[in-house]
Design a protein around this motif. Structure first.
Motif, PDB file in Angstrom:
ATOM      1  N   CYS A 160       0.821  -1.207   0.000  1.00  0.00           N
ATOM      2  CA  CYS A 160       0.000   0.000   0.000  1.00  0.00           C
ATOM      3  C   CYS A 160       0.861   1.265   0.000  1.00  0.00           C
ATOM      4  CB  CYS A 160      -0.936  -0.002   1.207  1.00  0.00           C
ATOM      5  SG  CYS A 160      -2.331  -1.143   1.024  1.00  0.00           S
ATOM      6  N   ILE A 161       1.938   1.264   0.746  1.00  0.00           N
ATOM      7  CA  ILE A 161       2.833   2.424   0.757  1.00  0.00           C
ATOM      8  C   ILE A 161       3.418   2.650  -0.644  1.00  0.00           C
ATOM      9  CG2 ILE A 161       5.049   3.294   1.611  1.00  0.00           C
ATOM     10  CD1 ILE A 161       4.374   2.047   4.314  1.00  0.00           C
ATOM     11  N   LYS A 162       3.814   1.572  -1.309  1.00  0.00           N
ATOM     12  CA  LYS A 162       4.358   1.685  -2.664  1.00  0.00           C
ATOM     13  C   LYS A 162       3.304   2.196  -3.644  1.00  0.00           C
ATOM     14  CE  LYS A 162       7.825  -1.977  -2.131  1.00  0.00           C
ATOM     15  NZ  LYS A 162       8.210  -3.365  -2.519  1.00  0.00           N
ATOM     16  N   GLU A 163       2.038   1.763  -3.456  1.00  0.00           N
ATOM     17  CA  GLU A 163       0.967   2.146  -4.374  1.00  0.00           C
ATOM     18  C   GLU A 163       0.324   3.478  -4.013  1.00  0.00           C
ATOM     19  OE1 GLU A 163      -1.846  -1.028  -4.472  1.00  0.00           O
ATOM     20  OE2 GLU A 163      -0.516  -2.419  -5.543  1.00  0.00           O
ATOM     21  N   GLY A 164       0.739   4.072  -2.884  1.00  0.00           N
ATOM     22  CA  GLY A 164       0.146   5.332  -2.459  1.00  0.00           C
ATOM     23  C   GLY A 164      -1.194   5.171  -1.768  1.00  0.00           C
ATOM     24  N   VAL A 165      -1.490   3.965  -1.289  1.00  0.00           N
ATOM     25  CA  VAL A 165      -2.742   3.690  -0.583  1.00  0.00           C
ATOM     26  C   VAL A 165      -2.518   3.903   0.916  1.00  0.00           C
ATOM     27  CG1 VAL A 165      -4.448   1.916  -0.012  1.00  0.00           C
ATOM     28  CG2 VAL A 165      -3.506   2.055  -2.332  1.00  0.00           C
ATOM     29  N   LEU A 166      -3.179   4.911   1.490  1.00  0.00           N
ATOM     30  CA  LEU A 166      -2.994   5.272   2.909  1.00  0.00           C
ATOM     31  C   LEU A 166      -1.513   5.469   3.234  1.00  0.00           C
ATOM     32  CD1 LEU A 166      -5.481   2.815   4.729  1.00  0.00           C
ATOM     33  CD2 LEU A 166      -5.914   5.160   4.002  1.00  0.00           C
TER      34      LEU A 166
END
Length: 316
Positions: free
Chosen positions: A200-206
């Motif tokens: 999620c951090i890599k994808e920009g999710v939250l």
């Protein structure tokens, strides 16, 4: 894994939305309104009302006119109207219970709106309303008290409109979806949570939230999902073990009493043992008698009367 120090089981949802900007985005998506960024928001989440090991998730007053209570659930709970009634009464007591309520002047109070966000594994409609009156023993034409709770299925890819309107809630739902998906693949909850946080951090999710609160998220979510999985496994194990043992005993009896009758008795006894195990689990989780009975009706497809007879037999 190292767990955050807690006097109760906190939640990722509760921590994520303890932020006025996110609350405003969430309520605009819920209501279809367009409150501006300078709208007054007062977070009034109850810190002293606990059911079992869980607190009230989110409560806020918006523009001084509406009081919104939101609960996040991963299990189906038909008693949410009653819980919400307790919550809203506590809110009104906290802010408006004074000598003024005994005066001749009408005390104005914010209008309540009650919501449950559901993201469990069992099938549930995208939206449904639960009513307090559905639990009343005596049905009547005129109600003196009512509470209506709107339940919204916020599971990722389920199609709830609110997920399209609220970016934060959509990303939260995707995060939970990834955790469960990775857990199924690896059978390692801690690794699944860590992998999902990294993804999620890599994808920009939250991204900002997870970077700042990754440790707490690991701890909170590990507790939440472990408890959820434990409940499911114990329900299934109790039912299957009881059914298997009952059938075995019934078949042995059937040798003397007739195979068909023995199997029938075994199945009945197996179901009874499964129900007894479920009741014990619910009591361990400090669930109410009414909620336990509702689970028996749903799990074993029984009538209210039949479920009540088992409750009288096994509820201690």
């Amino acid at each position: 894994m190292k767990k955050a120090k807690q006097t109760y089981k906190d939640s990722v949802f509760r921590k994520l939305f303890h932020d006025k900007e996110k609350i405003l985005e969430l309520y605009n998506a819920l209501s279809g309104r367009n409150y501006s960024s300078d709208t007054e928001i007062q977070i009034v989440t109850l810190e002293d009302v606990i059911f079992g090991v869980r607190k009230n998730d989110l409560a806020f007053i918006i523009d001084g006119r509406l009081i919104i209570l939101i609960e996040h659930q991963s299990t189906i709970n038909p008693n949410m109207p009653l819980r919400m009634l307790v919550y809203i009464a506590k809110e009104y007591e906290k802010f408006y219970f004074s000598k003024a309520i005994y005066s001749k002047q009408l005390v104005k109070i914010p209008t309540p709106e009650l919501y449950v966000f559901y993201n469990g594994k069992e099938d549930l409609p995208l939206e449904e309303n639960l009513k307090l009156s559905d639990a009343f023993l005596e049905k009547c034409a005129t109600l003196s008290v009512e509470a209506v709770v709107k339940v919204i299925n916020v599971n990722y890819k389920q199609g709830a409109e609110i997920l399209e309107r609220c970016k934060v809630l959509n990303e939260y739902s995707r995060f939970i979806y990834l955790v469960r998906k990775n857990w199924e693949k690896t059978n390692d909850l801690e690794a699944a949570i860590k992998q999902s946080i990294d993804t999620c951090i890599k994808e920009g999710v939250l991204r900002d939230f997870l970077k700042k609160n990754g440790g707490d998220v690991m701890s909170f979510l590990y507790d939440e999902l472990s408890r959820e999985e434990c409940e499911t496994i114990r329900e299934q194990d109790g039912y299957q073990k009881g059914l298997s043992e009952g059938i075995d005993k019934g078949i042995k009896q059937g040798i003397e009493q007739g195979i068909e009758k023995g199997i029938e008795q075994g199945i009945e006894k197996g179901i009874a043992q499964g129900i007894a195990a479920l009741i014990e689990l619910c009591q361990d989780m400090e669930l109410s008698r009414a909620e336990t009975k509702a689970r028996i009706v749903r799990k074993f497809s029984l009538s209210e009367e039949k479920a009540e007879s088992y409750m009288q037999q096994y509820w201690k």
